[in-house]
Design an enzyme around this catalytic site. Sequence first.
Site, PDB file in Angstrom:
ATOM      1  CG  ASP A   7      -0.351   0.216   2.529  1.00  0.00           C
ATOM      2  OD1 ASP A   7       0.895   0.352   2.602  1.00  0.00           O
ATOM      3  OD2 ASP A   7      -1.089   0.270   3.526  1.00  0.00           O
ATOM      4  CB  CYS A  64       1.052  -2.276   4.733  1.00  0.00           C
ATOM      5  SG  CYS A  64       0.998  -3.176   6.287  1.00  0.00           S
ATOM      6  CB  THR A  66       2.827  -1.853  10.806  1.00  0.00           C
ATOM      7  OG1 THR A  66       1.611  -2.404  10.271  1.00  0.00           O
ATOM      8  CG2 THR A  66       2.554  -0.489  11.434  1.00  0.00           C
ATOM      9  CG  HIS A  97      12.391 -23.383  12.017  1.00  0.00           C
ATOM     10  ND1 HIS A  97      12.530 -23.213  13.379  1.00  0.00           N
ATOM     11  CD2 HIS A  97      13.633 -23.688  11.559  1.00  0.00           C
ATOM     12  CE1 HIS A  97      13.791 -23.420  13.729  1.00  0.00           C
ATOM     13  NE2 HIS A  97      14.489 -23.702  12.640  1.00  0.00           N
ATOM     14  CG  HIS A 133      10.893 -27.564  11.028  1.00  0.00           C
ATOM     15  ND1 HIS A 133      10.546 -26.943  12.200  1.00  0.00           N
ATOM     16  CD2 HIS A 133      12.253 -27.633  11.023  1.00  0.00           C
ATOM     17  CE1 HIS A 133      11.642 -26.662  12.900  1.00  0.00           C
ATOM     18  NE2 HIS A 133      12.695 -27.076  12.202  1.00  0.00           N
TER      19      HIS A 133
END
Length: 144
Positions: A7, A64, A66, A97, A133
């Site tokens: 964004d 974005c 954050t 992992h 995993h």
Amino acid sequence: MVALGCDQGGYELKLEIVKYLEEKGIEYKDCGTYSPDSVDYPVYARAVVKEILSGSCDKGILICGTGIGISITANRYKGIRAALCSDCFSAEATRQHNDANILAMGGRVVGPGLAVKIVDTFLNTPFSGAERHARRIHMIDNEE
Ligand code: RB5
């Protein structure tokens, strides 16, 4: 092929990532946004998810402000494992992992130098293939 989406909060950083991918000769599909104008991050998360779930791209990068909203959206989809990373240790571990198929970052959190190293680590670290995993990844999408 790597799918890119962002964004306005990730737009500048995406340009840096594009520069890195082009320098390295890594093929990518830019799903937008294509300007710093305000947009809704779920649209771009879904565009990248679609590329991965259809098999057109094997990895994605979402950015974005954050990295949170865009990764939350991507992780709503079965088969998507989006990892929000701000450091190279996490980027390496999530490939080894979790076999993460999307790297999410915050354009207002990490600087361009670190972000490019995180991308480089993410793209160049294979899944460990360890049974424990693989089992846990299977459990993410399957309750029983
Ligand atoms: C947009 O201002 C901002 O909310 C968005 O980029 C992101 O940080 C959301 O999680």
